[in-house]
Design a protein around this motif. Structure first.
Motif, PDB file in Angstrom:
ATOM      1  N   ALA A   1       0.817  -1.197   0.003  1.00  0.00           N
ATOM      2  CA  ALA A   1      -0.098  -0.126   0.091  1.00  0.00           C
ATOM      3  C   ALA A   1       0.819   1.185   0.027  1.00  0.00           C
ATOM      4  O   ALA A   1       0.157   2.763  -0.051  1.00  0.00           O
ATOM      5  N   PHE A   2       2.041   1.079   0.281  1.00  0.00           N
ATOM      6  CA  PHE A   2       3.142   2.291   0.520  1.00  0.00           C
ATOM      7  C   PHE A   2       2.814   2.975  -0.766  1.00  0.00           C
ATOM      8  O   PHE A   2       2.812   4.459  -0.796  1.00  0.00           O
ATOM      9  N   GLY A   3       3.116   2.426  -2.014  1.00  0.00           N
ATOM     10  CA  GLY A   3       3.390   3.276  -3.100  1.00  0.00           C
ATOM     11  C   GLY A   3       1.917   3.926  -3.473  1.00  0.00           C
ATOM     12  O   GLY A   3       1.997   5.128  -3.762  1.00  0.00           O
TER      13      GLY A   3
ATOM     14  N   ALA B   1      -6.138   2.401  -1.259  1.00  0.00           N
ATOM     15  CA  ALA B   1      -4.754   1.914  -1.118  1.00  0.00           C
ATOM     16  C   ALA B   1      -4.773   0.434  -0.808  1.00  0.00           C
ATOM     17  O   ALA B   1      -4.115  -0.436  -1.313  1.00  0.00           O
TER      18      ALA B   1
ATOM     19  N   VAL C   1      -6.454   5.795   2.363  1.00  0.00           N
ATOM     20  CA  VAL C   1      -5.932   4.417   3.067  1.00  0.00           C
ATOM     21  C   VAL C   1      -6.949   3.365   2.478  1.00  0.00           C
ATOM     22  O   VAL C   1      -6.473   2.318   1.966  1.00  0.00           O
TER      23      VAL C   1
ATOM     24  N   LEU D   1      -0.253   4.958  -1.577  1.00  0.00           N
ATOM     25  CA  LEU D   1      -0.535   6.013  -0.684  1.00  0.00           C
ATOM     26  C   LEU D   1       0.111   7.264  -0.934  1.00  0.00           C
ATOM     27  O   LEU D   1      -0.183   8.577  -0.883  1.00  0.00           O
ATOM     28  N   ASN D   2       1.590   7.045  -1.521  1.00  0.00           N
ATOM     29  CA  ASN D   2       2.294   8.061  -2.099  1.00  0.00           C
ATOM     30  C   ASN D   2       1.784   8.938  -3.228  1.00  0.00           C
ATOM     31  O   ASN D   2       1.997   9.832  -3.440  1.00  0.00           O
ATOM     32  N   LEU D   3       1.120   7.964  -4.060  1.00  0.00           N
ATOM     33  CA  LEU D   3       0.351   8.594  -5.085  1.00  0.00           C
ATOM     34  C   LEU D   3      -0.965   9.242  -4.700  1.00  0.00           C
ATOM     35  O   LEU D   3      -1.591   9.948  -5.662  1.00  0.00           O
TER      36      LEU D   3
END
Lengths: 253, 254
Positions: free
Chosen positions: B106-108, B119, B116, B110-112
């Motif tokens: 989910a990190f990517g 993601a 939550v 969320l960065n985009l």
């Protein structure tokens, strides 16, 4: 050494509590116990901690092993504190007097350390390190510190593996540590190489994060709800703190 | 190949690490939409470096990089590139830094800027499509090597890239994981460049090869990976194979 998380698997009331509540109570409790000095309040504190361990239904043997580690250090206090305080002598060992204030002081330290440790085993060791990180995040702890903590936890294992690889590499080539320059130099190389690898690793991890759009902000996937049990426990926990404070700072007893 | 489909266009790229000989030497390379290219070359030949230059992780001393028809020079130019090109690192431990699998995938997203919940949905979808359902709460450092590689791929795919740069994706994988990786890659509707030293793996996943040699990329396509079978008795006479897998691929680079 690896963080084992040996107490996290359980389904007791304590395991299900909101982590923020558990950490919050553990911190306040620790401060109160640390500054307390009267025995009624210290014994009450120990009782509260033991009660929490029973509530969490932890394996008593495993908990005892953890306590043993700390009490190993505390035994050292018992070796010199009773002899180094001035005051009424309880008895004599050869030329040395065991004083009453010394014994009381050592007993106080023992009680405090054990009470705080037992409370932490029951409250904090029953959550995963990651949960702890996220809970700290939703408390007042700065995000950077929390991420630092979680990344350290994540890469501890990787660095440990790298350390094992290095030690294996020297072992298979017949290295046996001794008291000589060769040994010291080899250990220095190992330590140095470990630092180099850790720093290069850090750089690669950062690059991988950049590739996935990292812009300096971390997001948390976790939100913790507050259940009825949380509220009930919060009431009891506040009551416990009040009792400790009353026992220590008022003249009821 | 028409010009509209030209995705990566490198011209005269030169690069060397401090105190090292030039690693990339006036390198030029074109990569088109729909290409599935294998990149081969000797160890230390600059293949990984080339990937890192495309992603903007390393800066070339000279040369021009055009990606999706636009020149990219600065960090901010590369930010949008990184959303559209996914890089799978050689070492999965570099890629997986979150405590749990779901958080890492989910990190990517969320960065985009995804929420939550979005993601989480994207992460689950990607894990499912790679046969990793049920892995959400697994601790990343406790995964096996093969599982780490597949989860890493999921983290890259969760960015919904158009191109993948895969740095030795098959290295160190067992037969089963390799087979499922081949299945996933060939089933994707994506263009990719793939570094590998394994001819069979390249044969199953790519349609052409680029060869890296002397700091340059050769993409004229006159060398093709092909499978061939032959039969002979295990005779008493020892014999040598003059070509084929018996020979190292680097022998063909000359």
């Amino acid at each position: 050494m690896m963080i084992e998380e040996s107490f996290v698997n359980g389904n007791s009331l304590i395991h299900r509590l909101n982590p923020v509540l558990k950490i919050g109570f553990a911190i306040i409790y620790s401060f109160v116990v640390a500054v307390s000095s009267k025995f009624p309040s210290l014994f009450a504190a120990l009782f509260i901690a033991l009660f929490l361990v029973i509530l969490a239904r932890l394996n008593p043997r495993k908990a005892a092993v953890r306590l043993a580690a700390v009490n190993g250090i505390i035994i050292l206090f018992w070796f010199f504190l009773p002899f180094t305080f001035q005051g009424e002598a309880l008895f004599h060992i050869g030329p040395f007097a065991v004083t009453r204030p010394g014994v009381i002081f050592a007993a106080g330290i023992t009680l405090k350390a054990n009470a705080i440790l037992i409370a932490f085993i029951a409250l904090v060791a029953t959550m995963r390190v990651t949960t702890l990180g996220h809970a700290l995040n939703s408390m007042l702890i700065p995000e950077k510190l929390v991420q630092f903590f979680l990344l350290t936890y994540r890469y501890l294992f990787v660095i440990q593996t790298e350390y094992q690889k290095l030690t294996r590499a020297v072992k298979v080539r017949g290295f046996r540590p001794g008291t000589n320059l060769h040994t010291y130099r080899t250990y220095a190389y190992l330590a140095g190489m470990l630092f180099v690898r850790a720093s290069v690793r850090g750089e690669r991890v950062y690059q991988a994060m950049l590739c996935r759009g990292f812009k300096g902000k971390f997001y948390s996937l976790h939100e913790y709800s507050i259940s009825k049990a949380d509220i009930t426990c919060a009431v009891f926990m506040t009551a416990a703190i009040v009792i400790l404070v009353v026992l220590e700072w008022t003249k009821i007893i | 190949m028409d010009k509209d489909n030209l995705i990566i266009n490198l011209t005269d790229i030169s690069f060397s690490y401090p105190e090292g000989a030039p690693l990339l030497n006036n390198l030029s390379m074109q990569f088109y939409k729909g290409d599935r290219v294998g990149l081969i070359g000797p160890n230390g030949g600059g293949k990984t470096t080339l990937f890192h230059i495309i992603m903007g992780l390393l800066k070339p001393y000279s040369g021009k990089i055009e990606i999706f028809g636009k020149p990219v020079r600065e960090e901010k130019d590369f930010r949008s590139v990184r959303q559209r090109i996914g890089l799978l690192f050689q070492d999965s431990d570099d890629q997986l830094f979150s405590p749990t699998v779901l958080e890492d995938v989910a990190f990517g997203p969320l960065n985009l800027g995804k929420s939550v919940d979005e993601a989480k949905v994207i992460a689950r979808k990607n894990l499912d499509s790679l046969g990793l359902s049920g892995f959400e709460d697994r601790i990343t450092y406790k995964l096996s090597g093969g599982e780490k590689r597949m989860v890493s791929l999921a983290t890259v795919l969760a960015m919904e890239p158009e191109i993948l740069l895969l740095d030795e994706p098959s290295a160190g994988l067992d037969e089963n994981t390799r087979a499922s990786l081949i299945k996933v890659l060939t089933g994707l509707d994506l263009s990719y460049i793939l570094i590998s030293h394994e001819m069979e793996f390249l044969d199953s996943t790519t349609t052409s090869v680029y060869i890296m040699k002397d700091g340059k990329v050769f993409m004229n396509g006159d060398r093709q990976i092909h499978r061939h079978y032959h039969i002979h008795p295990h005779s008493a006479l020892p014999h040598r194979h003059e070509s084929g897998f018996g020979k190292k691929y680097t022998d063909f680079l000359a």
